[in-house]
Design an enzyme around this catalytic site. Structure first.
Site, PDB file in Angstrom:
ATOM      1  N   ASP A  13      -7.314  -2.771  -5.628  1.00 13.03           N
ATOM      2  CA  ASP A  13      -7.670  -3.817  -6.592  1.00 13.03           C
ATOM      3  C   ASP A  13      -8.532  -3.199  -7.693  1.00 13.03           C
ATOM      4  OD1 ASP A  13      -8.319  -6.093  -7.949  1.00 13.03           O
ATOM      5  OD2 ASP A  13      -9.386  -7.066  -6.318  1.00 13.03           O
ATOM      6  N   LYS A  22      -2.934  -3.496  -8.056  1.00  8.97           N
ATOM      7  CA  LYS A  22      -3.071  -4.443  -9.169  1.00  8.97           C
ATOM      8  C   LYS A  22      -3.437  -3.676 -10.442  1.00  8.97           C
ATOM      9  CE  LYS A  22      -4.602  -8.438  -6.437  1.00  8.97           C
ATOM     10  NZ  LYS A  22      -5.675  -9.451  -6.237  1.00  8.97           N
ATOM     11  N   GLU A  46      -4.234   2.141   2.686  1.00 13.26           N
ATOM     12  CA  GLU A  46      -4.945   0.941   2.245  1.00 13.26           C
ATOM     13  C   GLU A  46      -3.954  -0.185   1.981  1.00 13.26           C
ATOM     14  OE1 GLU A  46      -7.286  -0.889   2.278  1.00 13.26           O
ATOM     15  OE2 GLU A  46      -8.680  -0.696   0.617  1.00 13.26           O
ATOM     16  N   ASP A  47      -4.402  -1.412   2.177  1.00 14.16           N
ATOM     17  CA  ASP A  47      -3.503  -2.554   1.949  1.00 14.16           C
ATOM     18  C   ASP A  47      -3.273  -2.774   0.461  1.00 14.16           C
ATOM     19  OD1 ASP A  47      -6.118  -3.379   1.497  1.00 14.16           O
ATOM     20  OD2 ASP A  47      -5.970  -5.232   2.651  1.00 14.16           O
ATOM     21  N   ASP A  88      -5.624 -11.000   3.850  1.00 17.01           N
ATOM     22  CA  ASP A  88      -6.120 -12.321   4.226  1.00 17.01           C
ATOM     23  C   ASP A  88      -6.749 -13.081   3.076  1.00 17.01           C
ATOM     24  OD1 ASP A  88      -8.467 -10.560   4.107  1.00 17.01           O
ATOM     25  OD2 ASP A  88      -9.553 -12.288   4.894  1.00 17.01           O
ATOM     26  N   ARG A 118      -3.233 -12.964   7.684  1.00 22.02           N
ATOM     27  CA  ARG A 118      -2.896 -11.560   7.972  1.00 22.02           C
ATOM     28  C   ARG A 118      -1.611 -11.418   8.772  1.00 22.02           C
ATOM     29  NH1 ARG A 118      -7.406  -8.594   6.492  1.00 22.02           N
ATOM     30  NH2 ARG A 118      -9.440  -9.478   6.971  1.00 22.02           N
ATOM     31  N   PHE A 127      -3.696 -13.302  -6.581  1.00 27.16           N
ATOM     32  CA  PHE A 127      -4.233 -13.206  -5.222  1.00 27.16           C
ATOM     33  C   PHE A 127      -3.106 -13.390  -4.211  1.00 27.16           C
ATOM     34  CE2 PHE A 127      -6.376 -14.350  -1.341  1.00 27.16           C
ATOM     35  CZ  PHE A 127      -7.374 -13.402  -1.305  1.00 27.16           C
ATOM     36  N   VAL A 128      -2.958 -12.410  -3.342  1.00 28.12           N
ATOM     37  CA  VAL A 128      -1.871 -12.434  -2.365  1.00 28.12           C
ATOM     38  C   VAL A 128      -2.404 -12.379  -0.930  1.00 28.12           C
ATOM     39  CG1 VAL A 128      -0.128 -11.440  -3.910  1.00 28.12           C
ATOM     40  CG2 VAL A 128      -1.612  -9.916  -2.580  1.00 28.12           C
TER      41      VAL A 128
HETATM   42  P1  IMP Z   1     -11.101  -2.816  -4.232  1.00 27.10           P
HETATM   43  O1  IMP Z   1     -12.180  -2.083  -3.518  1.00 27.10           O
HETATM   44  O2  IMP Z   1     -11.618  -3.676  -5.333  1.00 27.10           O
HETATM   45  O3  IMP Z   1      -9.954  -1.926  -4.676  1.00 27.10           O
HETATM   46  O4  IMP Z   1     -10.535  -3.893  -3.216  1.00 27.10           O
HETATM   47  C1  IMP Z   1      -9.672  -3.553  -2.215  1.00 27.10           C
HETATM   48  C2  IMP Z   1      -9.793  -4.573  -1.108  1.00 27.10           C
HETATM   49  O5  IMP Z   1      -9.959  -5.901  -1.596  1.00 27.10           O
HETATM   50  C3  IMP Z   1      -8.522  -4.593  -0.313  1.00 27.10           C
HETATM   51  O6  IMP Z   1      -8.574  -3.683   0.751  1.00 27.10           O
HETATM   52  C4  IMP Z   1      -8.430  -6.019   0.162  1.00 27.10           C
HETATM   53  O7  IMP Z   1      -9.078  -6.157   1.394  1.00 27.10           O
HETATM   54  C5  IMP Z   1      -9.161  -6.824  -0.869  1.00 27.10           C
HETATM   55  N1  IMP Z   1      -8.234  -7.495  -1.825  1.00 27.10           N
HETATM   56  C6  IMP Z   1      -8.015  -7.184  -3.114  1.00 27.10           C
HETATM   57  N2  IMP Z   1      -7.102  -7.984  -3.674  1.00 27.10           N
HETATM   58  C7  IMP Z   1      -6.727  -8.853  -2.690  1.00 27.10           C
HETATM   59  C8  IMP Z   1      -5.762  -9.936  -2.641  1.00 27.10           C
HETATM   60  O8  IMP Z   1      -5.057 -10.281  -3.617  1.00 27.10           O
HETATM   61  N3  IMP Z   1      -5.660 -10.569  -1.446  1.00 27.10           N
HETATM   62  C9  IMP Z   1      -6.397 -10.233  -0.358  1.00 27.10           C
HETATM   63  N4  IMP Z   1      -7.291  -9.229  -0.344  1.00 27.10           N
HETATM   64  C10 IMP Z   1      -7.451  -8.539  -1.506  1.00 27.10           C
HETATM   65 MG    MG Z   2      -8.964  -3.960   2.709  1.00 30.50          MG
END
Ligand code: IMP
Ligand code: MG
Length: 178
Positions: free
Chosen positions: A104, A132, A100-101, A160, A166, A153-154
């Site tokens: 969050d 995070k 995963e990237d 993206d 990206r 936010f990155v």
């Molecule tokens: P989660 O499901 O809340 O953990 O969110 C994960 C997804 O949110 C990641 O795979 C990203 O695509 C997106 N995301 C979360 N934080 C950022 C950020 O700072 N920049 C860009 N995309 C983010």
């Molecule tokens: Mg993602």
């Protein structure tokens, strides 16, 4: 600095630091999954670059697949996770490594891990490039983390802001967050 849509982003994690960290993670994956033919599953779109770099550090036999999920719109996480593109590879009995990237809230991975566990894999582990502090909202245990960052936010290295950024080879952070 970089201008994307209506926001300015400034350098945050450089290319060399990223490549060094990916090599370190790769060494750990090689040690952990030597001879086990792991199934790497990259989560599209954001993880495509991290996945490409990470799997190229793996020296033994392995397979690579992708799923596409989304829970994000613009600068913040919204609503439910939808599985947009399903997994075609069977995971039963496999050592699955999710790539995963960024972790969050953890919603995306919590959803996907539960889905996979129902298909009886041998193991499921997680490699996330960034994490995070908000990653505690959903119960997700990441096994490998590239970098722990603040709640900013990155973009870049696959991540993206509304579709843009990206392709940036390094990580940039929203300027007003600096
Ligand atoms: P989660 O499901 O809340 O953990 O969110 C994960 C997804 O949110 C990641 O795979 C990203 O695509 C997106 N995301 C979360 N934080 C950022 C950020 O700072 N920049 C860009 N995309 C983010
Ligand atoms: Mg993602």
């Amino acid at each position: 600095m970089v201008r994307l849509h209506d926001h300015t982003f400034v350098p945050f994690i450089g290319q060399e630091k990223i490549q060094q960290r990916v090599r370190e993670l790769g060494a750990e994956l090689n040690a952990r999954f030597a001879g086990k033919n792991p199934l790497f599953i990259g989560i599209l779109n954001g993880a495509f670059i991290f996945a490409a770099d990470l799997v190229r550090t793996f020296e033994g036999p392995c397979e690579i697949s992708f799923v596409k999920l989304s829970s994000y719109s613009g600068l913040r996480s919204v609503g439910d996770v939808r599985q947009v593109l399903g997994l075609e590879t069977r995971v039963e009995g496999r050592h699955v490594v999710l790539i995963e990237d960024i972790l969050d809230t953890g919603r995306t991975l919590h959803f996907l891990v539960n889905d996979l566990l129902a298909q009886a894999p041998a193991t499921v582990s997680i490699a996330a490039f960034l994490r995070k502090p908000t990653a505690t909202q959903f119960p997700v245990q990441a096994d490998w983390i590239g970098f722990d960052i603040e709640d900013r936010f990155v973009v870049g290295y696959g991540l993206d802001y509304d579709g843009l950024g990206r392709n940036l080879p390094a990580i940039y952070v929203l300027e007003q967050d600096r």
